[in-house]
Design an enzyme around this catalytic site. Structure first.
Site, short mmCIF file in Angstrom:
data_model
loop_
_atom_site.label_atom_id
_atom_site.label_comp_id
_atom_site.label_asym_id
_atom_site.label_seq_id
_atom_site.Cartn_x
_atom_site.Cartn_y
_atom_site.Cartn_z
N GLN A 112 1.25 -1.05 0.01
CA GLN A 112 -0.33 -0.30 0.17
C GLN A 112 0.68 1.04 0.16
O GLN A 112 0.58 2.54 0.25
CB GLN A 112 -1.09 0.28 1.25
CG GLN A 112 -1.74 -0.69 1.23
CD GLN A 112 -2.93 -1.40 2.82
OE1 GLN A 112 -3.58 -0.81 3.15
NE2 GLN A 112 -2.09 -1.78 3.79
N VAL A 171 3.56 3.93 -0.95
CA VAL A 171 3.23 4.72 -2.18
C VAL A 171 5.79 4.78 -2.45
O VAL A 171 6.15 5.66 -3.35
CB VAL A 171 2.90 5.77 -2.59
CG1 VAL A 171 1.58 5.80 -2.68
CG2 VAL A 171 3.54 6.89 -1.08
N HIS A 212 -1.43 1.40 -4.34
CA HIS A 212 -1.57 2.16 -4.06
C HIS A 212 -1.30 3.69 -4.43
O HIS A 212 -1.07 4.98 -4.57
CB HIS A 212 -1.65 2.89 -2.56
CG HIS A 212 -2.83 2.78 -1.99
ND1 HIS A 212 -3.24 1.89 -0.52
CD2 HIS A 212 -4.25 1.58 -2.28
CE1 HIS A 212 -4.16 1.91 0.49
NE2 HIS A 212 -4.98 1.45 -0.81
N SER A 272 -2.89 -1.00 9.83
CA SER A 272 -3.21 -1.38 10.73
C SER A 272 -4.92 -1.68 10.26
O SER A 272 -5.90 -2.16 11.21
CB SER A 272 -3.84 0.02 11.11
OG SER A 272 -4.53 0.90 9.74
N GLU A 314 1.63 -3.94 17.13
CA GLU A 314 0.66 -4.22 18.06
C GLU A 314 -0.64 -4.72 16.96
O GLU A 314 -0.54 -5.06 16.01
CB GLU A 314 -0.09 -2.80 18.21
CG GLU A 314 -0.71 -2.15 17.35
CD GLU A 314 -0.36 -0.49 17.65
OE1 GLU A 314 -0.11 0.11 18.55
OE2 GLU A 314 -1.21 -0.08 16.86
#
Ligand code: OAD
Length: 235
Positions: free
Chosen positions: A91, A93, A109, A178, A204
């Site tokens: 994702q 760039v 992306h 995320s 995480e």
């Protein structure tokens, strides 16, 4: 060899240790800028100068002292030495995967080091600021270049190929993302329905945490290299 086809999705977390800001962590880009202003076609139409300045600055930073880290290098090593197929879908760039040596790579992306012409719809390599009088190298039109990045509301690049690869993979890894932005956040489910083993490697637990079979939590530069060695060492 345990897995024949590996698909790896990466996000901003893999470039964090190289000094590139993530989007949603504390101090991330979306705390400093409004996503609607700098990452949507409407924001670009409203204020093209602000949007060009945002990406011009990121393009400049990328070319000044930013280097691939141990996480990027480990994924390139996996592609080079793994006996099965390894596809990287990022994702990001930035060009840090390429600089680390990854070749089988999709920038879903887009690519900060490319401009895209709104007239001829061609991408061109572009390492300088995009200015109001910049000329498209492909068609010669002045003033209609934008960064070749995908904004919210636009279709990510090469989706058909990515979906085909997810449907055929038997191991899916998500590194440093995320899990909040679709369609990428849904890749783990597509891979699972294809029967793939799914592993999250992230600082995480992500938003999609419960969709993964296995987790390695920590910084990408620390958790990715040993995981890659496990894959390369597996009988
Ligand atoms: P985010 O900023 O949403 O998430 C980054 C993830 O990386 C978080 O889960 C962090 O916990 C994790 N992270 C941070 N530092 C890390 C490290 N050193 N090692 C491993 N993990 C780390 O970034 P993305 O998920 O990539 O899209 O965001 C997805 C998309 O949203 C981006 O491509 C961009 C953004 O808006 C567009 O602009 C279209």
């Amino acid at each position: 060899m345990k897995h024949e086809r590996i698909v790896i999705l990466t996000g901003a977390g893999i470039s964090a240790e190289s000094g590139i800001s993530t989007f949603r962590d504390q101090g991330g880009l979306w705390e400093q800028y409004r996503l609607e202003d700098v990452a949507t076609p409407e924001g670009f139409r409203r204020n093209p100068d602000t949007v060009q300045a945002f990406y011009n600055e990121r393009r400049r930073q990328l070319q000044e002292g930013v280097e691939p880290n141990a996480g990027h290098k480990a994924l390139a090593r996996l592609e080079q030495h793994y006996p099965g197929q390894v596809l990287l879908v990022t994702q990001n760039v930035d060009d840090l995967h390429e600089r680390a040596g990854s070749c089988n790579l999709i920038h879903m992306h887009g690519d900060l080091l490319q401009a895209w012409c709104e007239v001829c719809h061609q991408p061109s390599d572009w390492h300088e600021p995009i200015e109001a009088d910049s000329v498209c190298p492909a068609c010669g039109t002045t003033g209609r270049l934008r960064p070749n990045v995908v904004w919210f509301g636009e279709m990510p690049q090469q989706m058909e190929r990515i979906q085909g690869e997810l449907a055929a993979c038997d191991l899916f890894l998500a590194v440093g993302t995320s899990g909040q932005v679709y369609p990428a956040a849904g890749f783990v489910e597509l891979a699972r329905s294809a029967g793939a083993h799914t592993v999250e490697l992230n600082l995480e637990a992500s938003e999609m945490n419960s969709a993964f079979d296995e987790h390695r939590h920590g910084r990408a530069g620390e958790v990715v290299p040993p995981y890659v060695e496990e894959l390369l060492g597996a009988p």
